[in-house]
Design an enzyme around this catalytic site. Structure first.
Site, PDB file in Angstrom:
ATOM      1  N   GLY A  22       0.815  -1.216   0.000  1.00 35.61           N
ATOM      2  CA  GLY A  22       0.000   0.000   0.000  1.00 35.61           C
ATOM      3  C   GLY A  22       0.846   1.262   0.000  1.00 35.61           C
ATOM      4  N   CYS A  23       1.889   1.269   0.816  1.00 37.34           N
ATOM      5  CA  CYS A  23       2.739   2.459   0.910  1.00 37.34           C
ATOM      6  C   CYS A  23       3.513   2.687  -0.384  1.00 37.34           C
ATOM      7  CB  CYS A  23       3.676   2.341   2.109  1.00 37.34           C
ATOM      8  SG  CYS A  23       2.762   2.303   3.673  1.00 37.34           S
ATOM      9  N   THR A  24       3.894   1.597  -1.041  1.00 31.31           N
ATOM     10  CA  THR A  24       4.581   1.712  -2.325  1.00 31.31           C
ATOM     11  C   THR A  24       3.637   2.302  -3.362  1.00 31.31           C
ATOM     12  OG1 THR A  24       6.076  -0.106  -1.808  1.00 31.31           O
ATOM     13  CG2 THR A  24       5.781   0.430  -4.144  1.00 31.31           C
TER      14      THR A  24
END
Length: 157
Positions: A48-50
């Protein structure tokens, strides 16, 4: 500010000085006089953060063209941020807040629901800070996917 306090439009943005991926100090005060998007994310190199970071990267030219800088903040140490930046070709500063003091000051760390359980952690949040250091937009519990497109629509960029 308590752990569950949240910032709102018109509030003063809490100042900070944090290390970037290269160990250099970056302060919110460095951005006075221009708008800046400050976003908080749980952990570098997670799916998700990527996705969120790459969405900011891919929108950066348009955001910069509209006078907006971007800063990403997580509890990761600078070395992990450097690996993340290099792996994803990120071209905006990633800042390290391992003590979570800035996360807490912005209301981006505390209790949240995860898979039906209450846990304590980073609350994925995004803010737009105006030229005078005031909160212009405060969004908590944002989704990683599609968030940047929604933010761009919200701020007409």
């Amino acid at each position: 500010m308590t752990e569950n306090s949240r910032l709102a439009k018109g509030d003063d943005a809490p100042d900070f000085t944090l290390s970037d991926a290269d160990g250099n100090d970056v302060s919110l005060a460095d951005y006075r006089g221009r708008k800046v998007i400050v976003y908080f994310y749980p952990a570098a190199s997670t799916p998700g953060c990527t996705k969120q970071a790459c969405d900011f990267r891919d929108s950066l030219a348009d955001l910069n063209g509209a006078g907006l800088a971007v800063l990403g903040i997580s509890p990761d140490k600078p070395a992990k941020l450097a690996k993340f930046r290099d792996a994803e070709a990120l071209t905006f500063p990633l800042l390290s807040d391992p003590e979570r003091t800035t996360l807490e000051a912005w209301g981006a760390y505390g209790e949240k629901m995860m898979y039906g359980k209450t846990v304590k952690g980073v609350i994925r949040s995004t803010f737009v800070v105006d030229e005078d250091g005031k909160i212009e937009v405060a969004q908590y519990n944002v989704r990683a996917t599609g968030h940047v497109a929604k933010l761009r629509k919200d701020i007409s960029v």
